[in-house]
Design an enzyme around this catalytic site. Sequence first.
Site, PDB file in Angstrom:
ATOM      1  N   LYS A   1     -34.312   6.133  43.343  1.00  0.00           N
ATOM      2  CA  LYS A   1     -33.662   6.370  42.047  1.00  0.00           C
ATOM      3  C   LYS A   1     -32.429   5.493  41.844  1.00  0.00           C
ATOM      4  O   LYS A   1     -31.886   4.921  42.788  1.00  0.00           O
ATOM      5  CB  LYS A   1     -33.327   7.860  41.905  1.00  0.00           C
TER       6      LYS A   1
ATOM      7  N   ARG B   1     -39.831  14.646  48.023  1.00  0.00           N
ATOM      8  CA  ARG B   1     -40.726  13.911  47.111  1.00  0.00           C
ATOM      9  C   ARG B   1     -40.392  12.430  47.212  1.00  0.00           C
ATOM     10  O   ARG B   1     -39.309  12.014  46.818  1.00  0.00           O
ATOM     11  CB  ARG B   1     -40.525  14.440  45.686  1.00  0.00           C
TER      12      ARG B   1
HETATM   13  C1  8Y7 Z   1     -38.389  14.371  40.384  1.00  0.00           C
HETATM   14  C2  8Y7 Z   1     -39.578  14.965  39.957  1.00  0.00           C
HETATM   15  C3  8Y7 Z   1     -39.435  12.970  39.117  1.00  0.00           C
HETATM   16  C4  8Y7 Z   1     -37.515  15.126  41.224  1.00  0.00           C
HETATM   17  C5  8Y7 Z   1     -39.136  16.907  41.106  1.00  0.00           C
HETATM   18  C6  8Y7 Z   1     -38.745   9.689  39.673  1.00  0.00           C
HETATM   19  C7  8Y7 Z   1     -41.478  14.318  38.491  1.00  0.00           C
HETATM   20  C8  8Y7 Z   1     -38.613  10.421  38.426  1.00  0.00           C
HETATM   21  N1  8Y7 Z   1     -38.320  13.112  39.855  1.00  0.00           N
HETATM   22  N2  8Y7 Z   1     -39.952  16.215  40.317  1.00  0.00           N
HETATM   23  N3  8Y7 Z   1     -40.215  14.092  39.164  1.00  0.00           N
HETATM   24  N4  8Y7 Z   1     -37.943  16.388  41.556  1.00  0.00           N
HETATM   25  N5  8Y7 Z   1     -39.457  18.150  41.480  1.00  0.00           N
HETATM   26  O1  8Y7 Z   1     -37.892   8.769  39.820  1.00  0.00           O
HETATM   27  O2  8Y7 Z   1     -36.429  14.721  41.620  1.00  0.00           O
HETATM   28  O3  8Y7 Z   1     -39.609   9.910  40.515  1.00  0.00           O
HETATM   29  S1  8Y7 Z   1     -39.889  11.602  38.147  1.00  0.00           S
END
Ligand code: 8Y7
Length: 278
Positions: free
Chosen positions: A223, A257
């Site tokens: 990020k 994640r």
């Molecule tokens: C997150 C996410 C994204 C996160 C959860 C990216 C879908 C943006 N970020 N879901 N999603 N937590 N639970 O940079 O931080 O991956 S999308």
Amino acid sequence: MQRALVCADRTLDLSVPRIMGILNVTPDSFFDGGLFIAKEKAVVQARKMANEGADIVDVGGESTRPGAQPVSVQEEMDRVLPVIEAIHRELPVIISVDTSKPEVMREAVKAGAGMINDVYALRLPGAVSTVADLNVPVCLMHMQGEPRTMQQNPQYSDVIQAVRKFLQERIVECVNGGIDRTQIIVDPGFGFGKSVQHNLALVKNLAAFCALELPVLVGFSRKSSIGAILERPPDDRVFGSVSLAVIACWLGANIFRVHDVAATVDALKLCDAVKNSE
Ligand code: 8Y7
């Protein structure tokens, strides 16, 4: 905190750190958008992540990147359902569906998903009752504002307090709406309406979210806050991402994640080994 999540036909033991690999089936995600549009390519990437040690694959059909265009229910289903079916058939991983739309949640679980990941924390109409009905684990993530505008000068008087209060309120709403508390995962939502300083404070104070006594999921993989500190583009943020994962693991996070499964798996195995030492 409970030690296992029941994800439809598969179970996720939480006595060790767990890795959720990111699989975007969108044409416009900031890092891998467009690469895995074809179902076959998506399954290849899911298999690679599973072989590297991913326990969960998070399949998303709508980019939440600041400024991304919304997609219709039908378009989102067309993107994610064939991929979910194929992964469920071919791989032993748990499939999470990254969506906010109740219709997509329902069809995704029919297709083999065992978990819901909702960046809106089930705030769309019908989402709470749908998940109560589906009886699969759900990740409630904090977001200030909405994706289109959330990064325009985000402000808090106390970011830790604000995120904690939001998550507590969403937990109450979900439990009152029929969702089993043992099916809820919480996530402070790094980068979702937060400045670099907000994100750093959220990592440092992760214990405030662990204190909710529910599994904690974190996502900072590649990020922009990492880019801001390291002055590196998304492609060069692996070491930074792994570093934050280690810190969060040390502080008690349970699910990570990530884009870079192999690197994170090794780092977290060592982190966990040190945590469990004398
Ligand atoms: C997150 C996410 C994204 C996160 C959860 C990216 C879908 C943006 N970020 N879901 N999603 N937590 N639970 O940079 O931080 O991956 S999308």
